[in-house]
Design a protein around this motif. Sequence first.
Motif, PDB file in Angstrom:
ATOM      1  N   PRO A 251       0.810  -1.231   0.000  1.00 39.64           N
ATOM      2  CA  PRO A 251       0.000   0.000   0.000  1.00 39.64           C
ATOM      3  C   PRO A 251       0.834   1.268   0.000  1.00 39.64           C
ATOM      4  N   ARG A 252       1.993   1.232   0.641  1.00 40.63           N
ATOM      5  CA  ARG A 252       2.881   2.407   0.617  1.00 40.63           C
ATOM      6  C   ARG A 252       3.457   2.630  -0.775  1.00 40.63           C
ATOM      7  N   LEU A 253       3.765   1.538  -1.465  1.00 40.84           N
ATOM      8  CA  LEU A 253       4.273   1.671  -2.832  1.00 40.84           C
ATOM      9  C   LEU A 253       3.225   2.287  -3.747  1.00 40.84           C
ATOM     10  N   ALA A 254       1.991   1.789  -3.686  1.00 42.03           N
ATOM     11  CA  ALA A 254       0.918   2.356  -4.519  1.00 42.03           C
ATOM     12  C   ALA A 254       0.674   3.820  -4.182  1.00 42.03           C
ATOM     13  N   ALA A 255       0.674   4.142  -2.888  1.00 39.45           N
ATOM     14  CA  ALA A 255       0.465   5.529  -2.483  1.00 39.45           C
ATOM     15  C   ALA A 255       1.619   6.413  -2.935  1.00 39.45           C
ATOM     16  N   GLY A 256       2.848   5.910  -2.841  1.00 44.17           N
ATOM     17  CA  GLY A 256       4.002   6.695  -3.266  1.00 44.17           C
ATOM     18  C   GLY A 256       3.960   7.016  -4.749  1.00 44.17           C
TER      19      GLY A 256
ATOM     20  N   VAL B 270       8.424   6.354 -11.564  1.00 36.92           N
ATOM     21  CA  VAL B 270       9.670   5.645 -11.247  1.00 36.92           C
ATOM     22  C   VAL B 270      10.311   6.226  -9.993  1.00 36.92           C
ATOM     23  N   PHE B 271      10.316   7.543  -9.873  1.00 35.28           N
ATOM     24  CA  PHE B 271      10.904   8.166  -8.689  1.00 35.28           C
ATOM     25  C   PHE B 271      10.136   7.792  -7.424  1.00 35.28           C
ATOM     26  N   GLY B 272       8.803   7.790  -7.510  1.00 36.17           N
ATOM     27  CA  GLY B 272       8.013   7.380  -6.360  1.00 36.17           C
ATOM     28  C   GLY B 272       8.272   5.941  -5.964  1.00 36.17           C
ATOM     29  N   THR B 273       8.458   5.063  -6.958  1.00 39.06           N
ATOM     30  CA  THR B 273       8.790   3.669  -6.665  1.00 39.06           C
ATOM     31  C   THR B 273      10.139   3.561  -5.975  1.00 39.06           C
ATOM     32  N   ILE B 274      11.140   4.282  -6.476  1.00 39.70           N
ATOM     33  CA  ILE B 274      12.475   4.220  -5.890  1.00 39.70           C
ATOM     34  C   ILE B 274      12.461   4.687  -4.442  1.00 39.70           C
ATOM     35  N   VAL B 275      11.834   5.830  -4.192  1.00 40.65           N
ATOM     36  CA  VAL B 275      11.815   6.382  -2.833  1.00 40.65           C
ATOM     37  C   VAL B 275      11.117   5.426  -1.871  1.00 40.65           C
TER      38      VAL B 275
END
Length: 287
Positions: A168-173, A229-234
């Motif tokens: 859920p954090r990945l999807a939200a990010g 991609v940046f949101g996934t990396i962070v």
Amino acid sequence: MTPEPVVTGREEVSAVTEVVDRGREYVRRHPRAALETVGRQVIMGGQAIRHLIADIVSGRFPFGEFVHQAAFMVKTSYVPTVAVALPVSATLSIQFGLLAGQVGATSLAGAASGLAVIRQSAPLVTALLLAAAVGSAICADLGSRAIREEIDALEVMGVSALRRLVVPRLAAGILVAMALTGFSCFIGFLAGYLFNVYVQDGTPGSFMATFSSFATEGDLYLAMVKAAVFGTIVTVVACEKGLNAKGGPAGVANAVNATVVASIILLMVVNVGFTEMYTILFPRTTL
């Protein structure tokens, strides 16, 4: 008076030897530790994306946690994003305006500053603030749970920490990064327009005409892909560092520091790769 301790030459040599030995040990162990960390992050990212797709398709995705995390990320990062996007965009507008005036191409100031904001400034500013604000918060949250052995308790009860906490954090990010990038594009374009028209005595028609002539849908698509991609990396870096935090509160603090540093380095490297690939694949749309 207490006499000062006398340092002999033998003690100095032993101290220097100890420092040299520790330096060699660090150099020997650091590349291996770095590769192991990158490997864990790649594996976690792949598994999280796979579980995200599978859970959405099967209807097992925790939407409540997703909404909670997305709201937390927006609340944490939208004010810093606006506060940073405005001066960065204004600075780009000033620099491009001065450069365009020196070469006699003042009419291109709008296109140059606008494209710089959409292609580079907006996604990168958003990603850096996500790494500093959101990434550190995620790492601190998961790290505190890890040192309290809550993660181990979830695994013992048969609950996957990856699917319950990371997905859920990945999807939200990803969602928040894309939304903030679009908002940052608007703020940056508006700031560049206002500075060009009201500070640098530019004409509104020239700014809009040059911007619409050079800007394409591909630039916005590139910004959105970068943001995802940046949101996934962070998110992946923050979750991996937090779940593997050890050593009590000091370990959590070290994990948070490592999250911010590693995320920023990865974001810079990936941004360079995206820019070069876009320039090579779409040369006619570049300015």
